[in-house]
Design a protein around this motif. Structure first.
Motif, PDB file in Angstrom:
ATOM      1  N   LEU A 117      15.649   1.677 -15.958  1.00 57.16           N
ATOM      2  CA  LEU A 117      15.626   2.062 -14.540  1.00 57.16           C
ATOM      3  C   LEU A 117      14.431   2.940 -14.218  1.00 57.16           C
ATOM      4  O   LEU A 117      13.924   2.926 -13.084  1.00 57.16           O
ATOM      5  CB  LEU A 117      16.929   2.780 -14.177  1.00 57.16           C
ATOM      6  N   GLN A 118      13.963   3.701 -15.202  1.00 55.70           N
ATOM      7  CA  GLN A 118      12.752   4.506 -14.975  1.00 55.70           C
ATOM      8  C   GLN A 118      11.539   3.595 -14.775  1.00 55.70           C
ATOM      9  O   GLN A 118      10.693   3.847 -13.915  1.00 55.70           O
ATOM     10  CB  GLN A 118      12.524   5.439 -16.163  1.00 55.70           C
ATOM     11  N   LYS A 119      11.456   2.531 -15.570  1.00 58.86           N
ATOM     12  CA  LYS A 119      10.365   1.566 -15.388  1.00 58.86           C
ATOM     13  C   LYS A 119      10.463   0.885 -14.018  1.00 58.86           C
ATOM     14  O   LYS A 119       9.451   0.625 -13.374  1.00 58.86           O
ATOM     15  CB  LYS A 119      10.399   0.529 -16.500  1.00 58.86           C
ATOM     16  N   LEU A 120      11.706   0.589 -13.585  1.00 56.42           N
ATOM     17  CA  LEU A 120      11.887   0.016 -12.245  1.00 56.42           C
ATOM     18  C   LEU A 120      11.393   0.983 -11.181  1.00 56.42           C
ATOM     19  O   LEU A 120      10.737   0.575 -10.213  1.00 56.42           O
ATOM     20  CB  LEU A 120      13.371  -0.300 -12.023  1.00 56.42           C
ATOM     21  N   SER A 121      11.695   2.276 -11.346  1.00 55.95           N
ATOM     22  CA  SER A 121      11.246   3.279 -10.376  1.00 55.95           C
ATOM     23  C   SER A 121       9.723   3.325 -10.316  1.00 55.95           C
ATOM     24  O   SER A 121       9.141   3.424  -9.226  1.00 55.95           O
ATOM     25  CB  SER A 121      11.810   4.654 -10.756  1.00 55.95           C
ATOM     26  N   VAL A 122       9.075   3.232 -11.465  1.00 63.39           N
ATOM     27  CA  VAL A 122       7.604   3.237 -11.490  1.00 63.39           C
ATOM     28  C   VAL A 122       7.063   2.017 -10.764  1.00 63.39           C
ATOM     29  O   VAL A 122       6.103   2.115  -9.972  1.00 63.39           O
ATOM     30  CB  VAL A 122       7.100   3.290 -12.944  1.00 63.39           C
ATOM     31  N   ARG A 123       7.651   0.843 -11.019  1.00 59.85           N
ATOM     32  CA  ARG A 123       7.189  -0.378 -10.333  1.00 59.85           C
ATOM     33  C   ARG A 123       7.350  -0.251  -8.826  1.00 59.85           C
ATOM     34  O   ARG A 123       6.469  -0.634  -8.053  1.00 59.85           O
ATOM     35  CB  ARG A 123       7.975  -1.594 -10.840  1.00 59.85           C
ATOM     36  N   CYS A 124       8.492   0.298  -8.385  1.00 60.18           N
ATOM     37  CA  CYS A 124       8.734   0.458  -6.950  1.00 60.18           C
ATOM     38  C   CYS A 124       7.725   1.416  -6.327  1.00 60.18           C
ATOM     39  O   CYS A 124       7.164   1.135  -5.263  1.00 60.18           O
ATOM     40  CB  CYS A 124      10.159   0.971  -6.707  1.00 60.18           C
ATOM     41  N   GLU A 125       7.490   2.550  -6.975  1.00 59.13           N
ATOM     42  CA  GLU A 125       6.560   3.540  -6.427  1.00 59.13           C
ATOM     43  C   GLU A 125       5.144   2.975  -6.352  1.00 59.13           C
ATOM     44  O   GLU A 125       4.442   3.189  -5.358  1.00 59.13           O
ATOM     45  CB  GLU A 125       6.582   4.812  -7.270  1.00 59.13           C
ATOM     46  N   LYS A 126       4.730   2.259  -7.392  1.00 60.99           N
ATOM     47  CA  LYS A 126       3.384   1.665  -7.373  1.00 60.99           C
ATOM     48  C   LYS A 126       3.250   0.658  -6.235  1.00 60.99           C
ATOM     49  O   LYS A 126       2.228   0.624  -5.536  1.00 60.99           O
ATOM     50  CB  LYS A 126       3.093   0.988  -8.718  1.00 60.99           C
ATOM     51  N   PHE A 127       4.280  -0.160  -6.045  1.00 60.00           N
ATOM     52  CA  PHE A 127       4.210  -1.136  -4.955  1.00 60.00           C
ATOM     53  C   PHE A 127       4.187  -0.440  -3.600  1.00 60.00           C
ATOM     54  O   PHE A 127       3.433  -0.837  -2.704  1.00 60.00           O
ATOM     55  CB  PHE A 127       5.395  -2.101  -5.020  1.00 60.00           C
ATOM     56  N   ILE A 128       5.028   0.590  -3.420  1.00 56.86           N
ATOM     57  CA  ILE A 128       5.077   1.305  -2.137  1.00 56.86           C
ATOM     58  C   ILE A 128       3.725   1.921  -1.819  1.00 56.86           C
ATOM     59  O   ILE A 128       3.241   1.848  -0.684  1.00 56.86           O
ATOM     60  CB  ILE A 128       6.184   2.377  -2.169  1.00 56.86           C
ATOM     61  N   GLU A 145      -1.421   1.673   1.367  1.00 64.07           N
ATOM     62  CA  GLU A 145      -2.886   1.637   1.414  1.00 64.07           C
ATOM     63  C   GLU A 145      -3.379   0.372   2.101  1.00 64.07           C
ATOM     64  O   GLU A 145      -4.307   0.407   2.927  1.00 64.07           O
ATOM     65  CB  GLU A 145      -3.444   1.746  -0.002  1.00 64.07           C
ATOM     66  N   ARG A 146      -2.762  -0.775   1.791  1.00 65.06           N
ATOM     67  CA  ARG A 146      -3.171  -2.046   2.403  1.00 65.06           C
ATOM     68  C   ARG A 146      -2.911  -2.037   3.910  1.00 65.06           C
ATOM     69  O   ARG A 146      -3.780  -2.404   4.712  1.00 65.06           O
ATOM     70  CB  ARG A 146      -2.416  -3.218   1.767  1.00 65.06           C
ATOM     71  N   GLU A 147      -1.707  -1.604   4.295  1.00 67.43           N
ATOM     72  CA  GLU A 147      -1.356  -1.637   5.706  1.00 67.43           C
ATOM     73  C   GLU A 147      -2.196  -0.651   6.515  1.00 67.43           C
ATOM     74  O   GLU A 147      -2.606  -0.953   7.633  1.00 67.43           O
ATOM     75  CB  GLU A 147       0.131  -1.323   5.881  1.00 67.43           C
ATOM     76  N   GLU A 148      -2.446   0.536   5.966  1.00 70.14           N
ATOM     77  CA  GLU A 148      -3.275   1.513   6.677  1.00 70.14           C
ATOM     78  C   GLU A 148      -4.670   0.966   6.929  1.00 70.14           C
ATOM     79  O   GLU A 148      -5.210   1.102   8.032  1.00 70.14           O
ATOM     80  CB  GLU A 148      -3.369   2.809   5.857  1.00 70.14           C
ATOM     81  N   THR A 149      -5.255   0.334   5.908  1.00 69.32           N
ATOM     82  CA  THR A 149      -6.607  -0.225   6.057  1.00 69.32           C
ATOM     83  C   THR A 149      -6.630  -1.303   7.134  1.00 69.32           C
ATOM     84  O   THR A 149      -7.516  -1.322   8.003  1.00 69.32           O
ATOM     85  CB  THR A 149      -7.089  -0.804   4.716  1.00 69.32           C
ATOM     86  N   GLY A 150      -5.653  -2.220   7.098  1.00 71.57           N
ATOM     87  CA  GLY A 150      -5.623  -3.296   8.085  1.00 71.57           C
ATOM     88  C   GLY A 150      -5.375  -2.802   9.497  1.00 71.57           C
ATOM     89  O   GLY A 150      -6.021  -3.251  10.451  1.00 71.57           O
ATOM     90  N   LEU A 151      -4.445  -1.864   9.667  1.00 68.03           N
ATOM     91  CA  LEU A 151      -4.137  -1.343  11.002  1.00 68.03           C
ATOM     92  C   LEU A 151      -5.276  -0.514  11.561  1.00 68.03           C
ATOM     93  O   LEU A 151      -5.547  -0.549  12.776  1.00 68.03           O
ATOM     94  CB  LEU A 151      -2.859  -0.501  10.945  1.00 68.03           C
ATOM     95  N   ALA A 152      -5.966   0.249  10.700  1.00 71.90           N
ATOM     96  CA  ALA A 152      -7.086   1.087  11.162  1.00 71.90           C
ATOM     97  C   ALA A 152      -8.243   0.234  11.655  1.00 71.90           C
ATOM     98  O   ALA A 152      -8.942   0.613  12.607  1.00 71.90           O
ATOM     99  CB  ALA A 152      -7.538   2.008  10.042  1.00 71.90           C
ATOM    100  N   GLU A 153      -8.460  -0.926  11.028  1.00 72.82           N
ATOM    101  CA  GLU A 153      -9.550  -1.811  11.454  1.00 72.82           C
ATOM    102  C   GLU A 153      -9.284  -2.403  12.836  1.00 72.82           C
ATOM    103  O   GLU A 153     -10.208  -2.625  13.616  1.00 72.82           O
ATOM    104  CB  GLU A 153      -9.744  -2.928  10.430  1.00 72.82           C
ATOM    105  N   LYS A 154      -8.016  -2.650  13.156  1.00 71.78           N
ATOM    106  CA  LYS A 154      -7.676  -3.235  14.462  1.00 71.78           C
ATOM    107  C   LYS A 154      -7.662  -2.200  15.582  1.00 71.78           C
ATOM    108  O   LYS A 154      -7.841  -2.539  16.746  1.00 71.78           O
ATOM    109  CB  LYS A 154      -6.294  -3.895  14.386  1.00 71.78           C
ATOM    110  N   MET A 155      -7.435  -0.936  15.235  1.00 73.37           N
ATOM    111  CA  MET A 155      -7.250   0.098  16.258  1.00 73.37           C
ATOM    112  C   MET A 155      -8.590   0.650  16.732  1.00 73.37           C
ATOM    113  O   MET A 155      -9.516   0.850  15.955  1.00 73.37           O
ATOM    114  CB  MET A 155      -6.402   1.241  15.676  1.00 73.37           C
TER     115      MET A 155
END
Length: 559
Positions: A130-141, A146-156
């Motif tokens: 479950l600790q490894k699952l937590s690491v995978r979740c945090e890395k994805f989040i 980072e991806r969404e911020e970059t995309g939204l900032a370019e449109k705004m």
């Protein structure tokens, strides 16, 4: 009119108590109903079958119709309409309640949930897994944010913002927290070595450039590092109202209350002595008259101290009522000079009561600090009204329309913005003013498109006026709870918490902080995690498993 019956009990309508059945019980009765209905030798009607199961026919039909409700998928809806599905749903719901309401949270809480729901038979639930699952979740989040911020900032389009800044102290290093006050978007949340102005500027400037925003105002307490950093970033610093009032509270609340309690005890003591003197020597004796005089003097002193305390509390509260761009009694725009005069009146009352109470030098220094904070507030008010005048000039309205904007549009937008923050008592006091402004707006002969556009402009101008960094104070409280819960917050974990706040938590209108800041929609964080994050597989039987060991011995005996 003659009664239907002489017996009161016969005249009254018979009431039935509501019967609440569990989902599993309902499912059992529905399954039994359908099995009886499908029997070849069955010659009973649906109503008779329902009566046999001690259920009204209308209730049975509603239960059967509820089976046709659509879920996330037809297969899932079909599963949860069965008895095993209902029992599983009951167990999962109660397991979630037990862990969320009474559990510890974190990985241990997830382990407990899997155990109670018996899902640990299908998902590996050791701490390491479950600790490894937590690491995978945090890395994805973190990568999602980072991806969404970059995309939204370019449109705004580049926009001007106001940020609330503060520090959260847990552990050895401070955590710098910066939040855009209108949208609630967290700009910065990071543990650093110190809280100097250079550190604030170094951490905050790259974030502002990456988000395509311009910081024009900073609201905070009188921290020197934050004020200097705001100056380096080219932003106007706004002294926060709460900390200014809090300095007055720290200077006066405890000492004045202590003096009041002291005289309350003195009055009780004097009354006891008076009673003893009267009982021994009579009311007209010299000793009784002296005790009466002392008792009256102490009562007078108690009333003076109560009055002094009430005056300070009222003056402190009035400071908050004054600090608005409009007069909350008339709805008209104020000026910085008018507000300075009103502030000085209340501060003089507080100073006079402090001097009269002979408060200590440290208390007087706190009051002086609060006065400096209100001087800074007045300076900001001058800046705001200059910006307001320039804003109205850019609208290019006629003289009559400009007066209407100043007297109706802006005051109404400001009232609507702060309405939910007001106490119930204050809302009752300001209801009449708001109704008057609403009625003036409704009778306005402007086209609806122009009226809506000016209301949006007025709302933007009202949001430009800020006097509190409560959003940062609330976030600091949440971070403190997270810190106690997880015992530490590493870089990845705190970035994940920031992303969850910005892209998952929603207000009552259904929008996230990122949607409010960037003005456009983004992908759903939770749905993306469902698709992209791998959960643990089935648990493997260990060599020391007693079941496996028993099976091994049986095989050996057979051989």
């Amino acid at each position: 009119m003659k009664p239907l019956s002489a017996t009161a009990q016969e005249n009254s309508t018979k009431k039935y108590s509501r019967i609440n059945r569990t989902k599993t019980e309902i499912c059992r009765r529905v399954v039994a109903f359908e099995e009886i209905l499908l029997l070849k030798q069955n010659d009973k009607s649906e109503r008779e079958i329902a009566s046999l199961l001690e259920v009204p026919n209308s209730t049975m039909q509603s239960w059967r119709n509820s089976k046709n409700l659509q879920g996330p998928s037809p297969e899932m809806a079909e599963f949860f309409s069965t008895l095993p599905g209902q029992e599983f749903l009951q167990r999962v719901t109660m397991s979630a309640y037990q862990v969320i309401h009474f559990g510890s949270g974190g990985i241990r809480g997830l382990q407990e949930f899997l155990r109670l729901s018996k899902l640990d038979q299908f998902i590996a639930s050791s701490f390491g897994t479950l600790q490894k699952l937590s690491v995978r979740c945090e890395k994805f989040i973190v990568s999602f944010g980072e991806r969404e911020e970059t995309g939204l900032a370019e449109k705004m389009q580049r926009r001007k913002i106001t940020a609330g800044l503060d520090e959260m102290f847990r552990g050895r290093n401070p955590c710098l927290v910066a939040i855009e006050v209108v949208s609630g978007f967290i700009l910065l949340e990071k543990f650093t070595e110190d809280r100097k102005a250079e550190t604030w500027t170094k951490e905050l400037k790259p974030r502002l450039d990456g988000l395509n925003v311009e910081l024009v105002q900073v609201v905070s307490d009188l921290c020197g590092g934050i004020r200097l950093s705001a100056k380096e970033l080219g932003a106007k610093h706004i002294p926060e109202l709460f900390h200014s009032q809090y300095e007055i509270s720290k200077a006066t609340a405890a000492p004045l209350a202590s003096q009041e309690r002291e005289f309350e005890n003195a009055v009780v003591d004097a009354e006891e002595k008076l009673k003893k003197a009267v009982s021994k020597e009579g009311i007209n004796s010299e000793k009784s008259q002296e005790a009466l005089k002392i008792c009256n003097l102490r009562k007078w002193g108690l009333e003076k101290r109560k009055e002094r305390n009430q005056k300070v509390k009222a003056a402190k509260k009035e400071l908050g009522k004054i600090h608005h761009p409009i007069n909350m009694s008339t709805g008209k725009l104020q000026t910085a000079e008018q507000m300075r005069v009103k502030f000085d009146e209340q501060l003089k009352i507080i100073e006079a009561m402090a001097q009269e109470a002979c408060l200590s030098q440290s208390c007087l220094k706190r009051i002086a600090k609060a006065k400096r904070a209100f001087d800074g507030i007045v300076e900001y008010l001058k800046y705001f009204f200059i910006m307001y005048a320039a804003f109205v000039m850019e609208l290019s309205l006629s003289q009559n329309d400009e007066e209407y904007f100043n007297e109706v549009i802006f005051p109404l937008c400001y009232l609507r913005m702060i309405w939910k923050r007001l106490s119930k008592k204050d809302r009752e006091g300001y209801t009449k003013l708001r109704q008057e402004l609403e009625s003036k707006l409704s009778v306005l002969s402007w086209p609806e498109g122009l009226k809506g556009e000016l209301m949006r402009k007025g709302q933007g101008c009202a949001e430009f006026f800020q006097r509190s960094s409560s959003c940062v104070e609330g976030r600091n409280g949440m971070l403190s709870l997270y810190y106690h819960r997880f015992h530490r917050l590493n870089v990845r974990s705190i970035k994940a918490l920031t992303t969850v706040h910005n892209f998952y938590s929603r207000r009552s209108d259904g929008t996230t902080a990122a949607e409010r800041l960037f003005g456009s929609k983004h992908k759903n964080l939770f749905e993306s995690m469902l698709v992209n994050v791998r959960i643990p597989g089935s648990p493997k039987r260990q060599s020391h498993d007693p079941v496996r060991r028993q099976n091994g011995w049986e095989k050996r005996l057979v051989a």
